[in-house]
Design a protein around this motif. Structure first.
Motif, PDB file in Angstrom:
ATOM      1  N   ARG A 211      19.324 -21.056  -5.675  1.00  0.00           N
ATOM      2  CA  ARG A 211      19.422 -21.390  -4.195  1.00  0.00           C
ATOM      3  C   ARG A 211      19.125 -20.438  -3.436  1.00  0.00           C
ATOM      4  O   ARG A 211      19.531 -19.300  -3.654  1.00  0.00           O
ATOM      5  CB  ARG A 211      20.991 -21.997  -4.065  1.00  0.00           C
ATOM      6  N   PRO A 212      18.230 -20.751  -2.244  1.00  0.00           N
ATOM      7  CA  PRO A 212      18.135 -19.528  -1.555  1.00  0.00           C
ATOM      8  C   PRO A 212      19.167 -18.644  -0.956  1.00  0.00           C
ATOM      9  O   PRO A 212      18.812 -17.566  -0.504  1.00  0.00           O
ATOM     10  CB  PRO A 212      17.315 -20.232  -0.389  1.00  0.00           C
ATOM     11  N   ASP A 213      20.333 -19.421  -0.754  1.00  0.00           N
ATOM     12  CA  ASP A 213      21.519 -18.796  -0.061  1.00  0.00           C
ATOM     13  C   ASP A 213      22.380 -17.884  -1.181  1.00  0.00           C
ATOM     14  O   ASP A 213      23.023 -17.114  -0.904  1.00  0.00           O
ATOM     15  CB  ASP A 213      22.562 -19.693   0.640  1.00  0.00           C
ATOM     16  N   LYS A 214      22.082 -18.174  -2.532  1.00  0.00           N
ATOM     17  CA  LYS A 214      22.347 -17.185  -3.491  1.00  0.00           C
ATOM     18  C   LYS A 214      21.396 -16.193  -3.999  1.00  0.00           C
ATOM     19  O   LYS A 214      21.700 -15.490  -5.113  1.00  0.00           O
ATOM     20  CB  LYS A 214      22.957 -18.089  -4.690  1.00  0.00           C
ATOM     21  N   ASP A 215      20.189 -16.308  -3.501  1.00  0.00           N
ATOM     22  CA  ASP A 215      18.978 -15.483  -3.850  1.00  0.00           C
ATOM     23  C   ASP A 215      19.351 -13.914  -3.372  1.00  0.00           C
ATOM     24  O   ASP A 215      18.690 -13.723  -2.443  1.00  0.00           O
ATOM     25  CB  ASP A 215      17.751 -15.820  -3.513  1.00  0.00           C
ATOM     26  N   ILE A 216      20.127 -13.254  -3.957  1.00  0.00           N
ATOM     27  CA  ILE A 216      20.425 -11.897  -3.206  1.00  0.00           C
ATOM     28  C   ILE A 216      19.318 -10.912  -3.559  1.00  0.00           C
ATOM     29  O   ILE A 216      19.361  -9.819  -2.949  1.00  0.00           O
ATOM     30  CB  ILE A 216      21.645 -11.224  -3.757  1.00  0.00           C
ATOM     31  N   ASP A 217      18.257 -11.292  -4.326  1.00  0.00           N
ATOM     32  CA  ASP A 217      16.941 -10.231  -4.381  1.00  0.00           C
ATOM     33  C   ASP A 217      16.113 -10.576  -3.440  1.00  0.00           C
ATOM     34  O   ASP A 217      15.116  -9.893  -3.240  1.00  0.00           O
ATOM     35  CB  ASP A 217      16.513 -10.620  -5.895  1.00  0.00           C
ATOM     36  N   GLY A 218      16.316 -11.650  -2.593  1.00  0.00           N
ATOM     37  CA  GLY A 218      15.234 -12.070  -1.688  1.00  0.00           C
ATOM     38  C   GLY A 218      14.020 -12.411  -2.216  1.00  0.00           C
ATOM     39  O   GLY A 218      13.020 -12.341  -0.984  1.00  0.00           O
ATOM     40  N   PHE A 219      13.620 -12.785  -3.292  1.00  0.00           N
ATOM     41  CA  PHE A 219      12.492 -13.051  -3.829  1.00  0.00           C
ATOM     42  C   PHE A 219      12.046 -14.762  -3.669  1.00  0.00           C
ATOM     43  O   PHE A 219      10.984 -14.867  -3.820  1.00  0.00           O
ATOM     44  CB  PHE A 219      12.425 -12.709  -5.272  1.00  0.00           C
ATOM     45  N   HIS A 220      13.026 -15.659  -3.445  1.00  0.00           N
ATOM     46  CA  HIS A 220      12.587 -16.897  -3.180  1.00  0.00           C
ATOM     47  C   HIS A 220      11.768 -17.105  -2.138  1.00  0.00           C
ATOM     48  O   HIS A 220      11.915 -16.328  -0.951  1.00  0.00           O
ATOM     49  CB  HIS A 220      13.913 -17.594  -2.883  1.00  0.00           C
ATOM     50  N   PRO A 221      10.770 -18.166  -2.149  1.00  0.00           N
ATOM     51  CA  PRO A 221       9.732 -18.275  -0.825  1.00  0.00           C
ATOM     52  C   PRO A 221      10.533 -18.578   0.320  1.00  0.00           C
ATOM     53  O   PRO A 221       9.966 -18.249   1.413  1.00  0.00           O
ATOM     54  CB  PRO A 221       9.023 -19.412  -1.639  1.00  0.00           C
TER      55      PRO A 221
ATOM     56  N   GLY B 179       9.989 -13.355  10.890  1.00  0.00           N
ATOM     57  CA  GLY B 179      11.222 -12.963  11.737  1.00  0.00           C
ATOM     58  C   GLY B 179      12.355 -14.038  11.775  1.00  0.00           C
ATOM     59  O   GLY B 179      13.260 -13.946  12.644  1.00  0.00           O
ATOM     60  N   GLY B 180      12.441 -14.668  10.509  1.00  0.00           N
ATOM     61  CA  GLY B 180      13.774 -15.439  10.575  1.00  0.00           C
ATOM     62  C   GLY B 180      14.936 -14.866   9.776  1.00  0.00           C
ATOM     63  O   GLY B 180      14.812 -13.721   9.857  1.00  0.00           O
ATOM     64  N   ASP B 181      15.964 -15.487   9.585  1.00  0.00           N
ATOM     65  CA  ASP B 181      17.256 -15.147   8.950  1.00  0.00           C
ATOM     66  C   ASP B 181      17.331 -15.324   7.429  1.00  0.00           C
ATOM     67  O   ASP B 181      17.405 -16.618   7.346  1.00  0.00           O
ATOM     68  CB  ASP B 181      18.255 -15.671   9.839  1.00  0.00           C
ATOM     69  N   GLY B 182      17.229 -14.435   6.591  1.00  0.00           N
ATOM     70  CA  GLY B 182      17.150 -14.880   5.176  1.00  0.00           C
ATOM     71  C   GLY B 182      17.696 -13.479   4.496  1.00  0.00           C
ATOM     72  O   GLY B 182      17.923 -12.363   5.030  1.00  0.00           O
ATOM     73  N   MET B 183      17.809 -13.674   3.181  1.00  0.00           N
ATOM     74  CA  MET B 183      18.037 -12.604   2.137  1.00  0.00           C
ATOM     75  C   MET B 183      16.905 -11.467   2.286  1.00  0.00           C
ATOM     76  O   MET B 183      15.838 -12.092   2.164  1.00  0.00           O
ATOM     77  CB  MET B 183      18.276 -12.980   0.982  1.00  0.00           C
ATOM     78  N   VAL B 184      17.088 -10.288   2.309  1.00  0.00           N
ATOM     79  CA  VAL B 184      15.862  -9.224   2.437  1.00  0.00           C
ATOM     80  C   VAL B 184      16.064  -8.494   0.879  1.00  0.00           C
ATOM     81  O   VAL B 184      17.008  -8.106   0.697  1.00  0.00           O
ATOM     82  CB  VAL B 184      16.239  -8.446   3.594  1.00  0.00           C
ATOM     83  N   PRO B 185      14.791  -8.309   0.396  1.00  0.00           N
ATOM     84  CA  PRO B 185      14.759  -7.830  -1.016  1.00  0.00           C
ATOM     85  C   PRO B 185      15.498  -6.431  -0.828  1.00  0.00           C
ATOM     86  O   PRO B 185      15.204  -5.677   0.150  1.00  0.00           O
ATOM     87  CB  PRO B 185      13.321  -7.633  -1.245  1.00  0.00           C
TER      88      PRO B 185
END
Length: 302
Positions: free
Chosen positions: A116-126, A135-141
């Motif tokens: 799940r993208p919101d659980k992808d703490i590695d920040g690797f999900h597309p 420039g959006g808001d998501g998990m950063v590697p």
């Protein structure tokens, strides 16, 4: 003789983890939420086992919930995907990390895309990679995020500085370039096909080396006074047969020219795990509709 300032990633990471731990306690006391980190290890690679053990230990030290799943090297891909699906649905798990590399029968892209993208703490999900690039808001590697923290602590405002990222991987090179662009740096991504690679590096006020080749970058590649972030971790043989870790940068010659440099070990590595915990804390807050703690980096160095 070393002239450059040594950027102490180990000390920075210790302060950051302590600050994260304080926020975890507040989150639990005020909202009854304990951030949960699940780590999946497939196979018995010795280096991966060490990384997983360190991640789990530091999560527990930050009073997070730590869940470890160790699967045999021969595990079918379907079993890995089934485990990820269970963790996606588990409300006690806020972050999922799959330790890479994976054995050949398990497609790393399929596995990453299943988280799940919101659980992808590695920040690797597309979805997270796309958010960073646009420039959006998501998990950063975690590794590029740790590098950025070290740079901002030393340099402050980086607007207009010329940055060269040596390496174009999806894990470090590309996200690092996106983060530097967000800081209004003038960014070049250099790689094995770059013409006159050394000259490109000499133009950099900020040089981030992430190519995985021991001591590739020499002192005469460094602009005098530049800040050098060495992401590489390479084991080389020594006369006593024990071996030791070195970076992608030839430390002694580079440190005689640079203004500041990260050592290997003790530079970027500790920051990667600290940022993994930071992402887990952020994921827990977002999943419960709570504000993400601000100013952690500044507080860590307070």
């Amino acid at each position: 003789m070393t002239m450059a300032e040594i950027i102490d990633g180990k000390r920075f990471a210790e302060h950051l983890r302590a600050e994260i731990g304080r926020h975890v306690v507040r989150l639990r006391e005020q909202h009854l939420v304990t951030p949960g980190l699940a780590v999946i290890l497939v196979g018995e690679d010795p280096a991966s086992q060490v990384y997983v053990r360190n991640k789990a230990r530091q999560a527990r030290e930050a009073t997070m919930a730590s869940f470890e799943y160790r699967l045999p090297h021969s595990v079918p891909q379907e079993k890995v995907l089934e485990l990820i699906e269970r963790l996606n649905a588990d409300p006690a798990v806020h972050g999922i990390l799959v330790q890479l590399p994976l054995p050949p029968q398990v497609d790393a892209d399929r596995v990453i895309n299943a988280i799940r993208p919101d659980k992808d703490i590695d920040g690797f999900h597309p979805i997270n990679a796309g958010a960073l690039a646009t420039g959006g808001d998501g998990m950063v590697p975690c590794t590029p995020l740790g590098c950025l923290m070290l740079l901002k602590h030393r340099l402050g405002d980086m607007s207009g500085l010329r940055a060269v990222v040596l390496g174009r991987s999806n894990i470090v090179g590309k996200p690092m370039a996106s983060l530097l662009l967000r800081e209004s740096c003038t960014v070049t991504i250099a790689h094995s096909k770059t013409r006159d690679l050394a000259e490109e590096c000499r133009r950099a006020d900020i040089l981030v080396a992430a190519v995985g080749r021991a001591r590739m970058v020499h002192g005469d590649w460094i602009k005098p006074g530049a800040t050098v972030i060495d992401v590489g971790i390479n084991r080389i043989e020594t006369p006593d047969g024990k071996g030791r870790l070195v970076g992608d940068v030839d430390f002694d010659s580079a440190a005689a020219v640079a203004g500041a440099i990260t050592p290997v070990p003790g530079g970027v590595g500790p920051m990667t795990i600290a940022c993994l915990l930071l992402n887990t804390l952020e994921a827990a807050c977002r999943q419960h509709g709570l504000p993400v703690p601000a100013g952690l980096m500044e507080a860590a160095w307070g």
